[in-house]
Design an enzyme around this catalytic site. Sequence first.
Site, PDB file in Angstrom:
ATOM      1  N   ASP A  34      10.520   5.409 -10.074  1.00 61.60           N
ATOM      2  CA  ASP A  34      10.171   6.044 -11.352  1.00 61.60           C
ATOM      3  C   ASP A  34      11.010   7.285 -11.616  1.00 61.60           C
ATOM      4  O   ASP A  34      11.377   7.563 -12.762  1.00 61.60           O
ATOM      5  CB  ASP A  34       8.690   6.413 -11.372  1.00 61.60           C
ATOM      6  CG  ASP A  34       7.809   5.236 -11.776  1.00 61.60           C
ATOM      7  OD1 ASP A  34       8.341   4.123 -11.937  1.00 61.60           O
ATOM      8  OD2 ASP A  34       6.587   5.433 -11.931  1.00 61.60           O
ATOM      9  N   SER A  63       0.806  -1.204   0.000  1.00 60.58           N
ATOM     10  CA  SER A  63       0.000   0.000   0.000  1.00 60.58           C
ATOM     11  C   SER A  63       0.852   1.273   0.000  1.00 60.58           C
ATOM     12  O   SER A  63       1.543   1.557  -0.962  1.00 60.58           O
ATOM     13  CB  SER A  63      -0.947  -0.038   1.198  1.00 60.58           C
ATOM     14  OG  SER A  63      -1.885   0.978   1.139  1.00 60.58           O
ATOM     15  N   LYS A  95      -0.601  -4.323  -3.042  1.00 63.13           N
ATOM     16  CA  LYS A  95      -1.856  -3.750  -2.552  1.00 63.13           C
ATOM     17  C   LYS A  95      -1.951  -2.332  -3.095  1.00 63.13           C
ATOM     18  O   LYS A  95      -1.446  -1.405  -2.498  1.00 63.13           O
ATOM     19  CB  LYS A  95      -1.886  -3.757  -1.031  1.00 63.13           C
ATOM     20  CG  LYS A  95      -2.983  -2.909  -0.406  1.00 63.13           C
ATOM     21  CD  LYS A  95      -4.358  -3.321  -0.835  1.00 63.13           C
ATOM     22  CE  LYS A  95      -5.410  -2.506  -0.117  1.00 63.13           C
ATOM     23  NZ  LYS A  95      -5.411  -1.092  -0.483  1.00 63.13           N
TER      24      LYS A  95
END
Length: 422
Positions: free
Chosen positions: A340, A329, A354
Amino acid sequence: MEDMPPNTAPQRPRRRRAPIVLASLLMVGSFAGGFFVGRAGPGEAGKVPAGEGKVVDQQAPPPYLLKDVDFAEFWNLWKLVKQKYVGQPVSDVKMYYGAMSGMVASLGDPYSVFLNPEFASKFSQELSGSFEGIGAEIGIKKNQLTVIAPLPGTPADKAGIKSGDQILAIDGLDTAGMPVEEAVNKIRGKKGTEVKLMILHDGLKAPKEVKIIRGSIAIISVKSAIKEVKGKKLGVITVSHFNEDTAERFNQAVRDTLMQNPDGLILDLRNDPGGFLETAISVAGEWIHQNVVVSEKFSDGQKKDYLSDGLARFADIPTVALINGGSASASEIVAGALQDYGKATLVGEKSFGKGSVQDYQEFDDGSALKVTIALWLTPKGRSINQEGIAPDIEVKMTDADFEADLDPQMDKAIEILTTKKK
């Protein structure tokens, strides 16, 4: 965290969670119980046009594709249960909350849960950082009750429970088909009491029974330290949960670390099961300045971007982030964003996966609804849900490492940072 009001009832403010898998041994549950909030008898609800479903044979499509819903049928069922069930008297409260729970459970989403007042209160306790239990988060993975993460230093951790452990039985009761909330209710208990879990650990041919003595759990969501290795100072910040005090604690950890003028940073997100979205954005903001941290993708295809407003005080310091199967999460949001943007090298094992958004809304009777409303995407558009975040450098933690108190993942992070120039 372990372990309804009428439509016209005013509603409390909502809180957005990036968790949990937030169904955890420490917080979430949704079972019948609570206080009486009123009763509507048969025929008291306004009728709507009757449904057009028909009885069909086994080869036909399911007969629940109704164009309309007749709520009179609901009240008729209510009346029949109250009149005919052998175990009298029937509790209006249990039927009421049971109906609410069943309605949300019909979605088939393990992260959408109705919480009665008792378990909504336990959920809030976990967010505040203290509660009783064994100190492990659980969820459903591949249709099996699974440990997401044991919290460091808790009874579960000390008993050898690991991320990815399958829970096959609780005190001898088979968990096949058992909802997470029911499992949470059975595993939670008073401090000093024992629970027996039948565990299947990755690599074991047969399950083993693990006895755990429940205890008081206090979450210290952020810890920081300085390691001096090969003449270099490395800041190590461990985030074990993204709860209500994490942003403040992380800010203090940033200040303390910067005062040491570190040559590199290690952000340890292993076994961090998640928490609040706002907190994840705040943490990522110490590396990412005024840019997208995560995006929500809704059922209609629309997206909403969440931008960092942080100070990016770590933006120019070489960083390694540690992740594993217990990173879920909110911790996956942070790891995915740092990866990224090239702000950190990810080391460890693939995260839990998740990546769905739960909206958390409390009601005036103390009950609450946690419902999935969207999916998380990394800044480059990668889906987190069920996919997880893959590390740049995979380093596994074996049972032998665990038993010998070795940490090859941390060792790899140190190796990377001590061979880099600041």
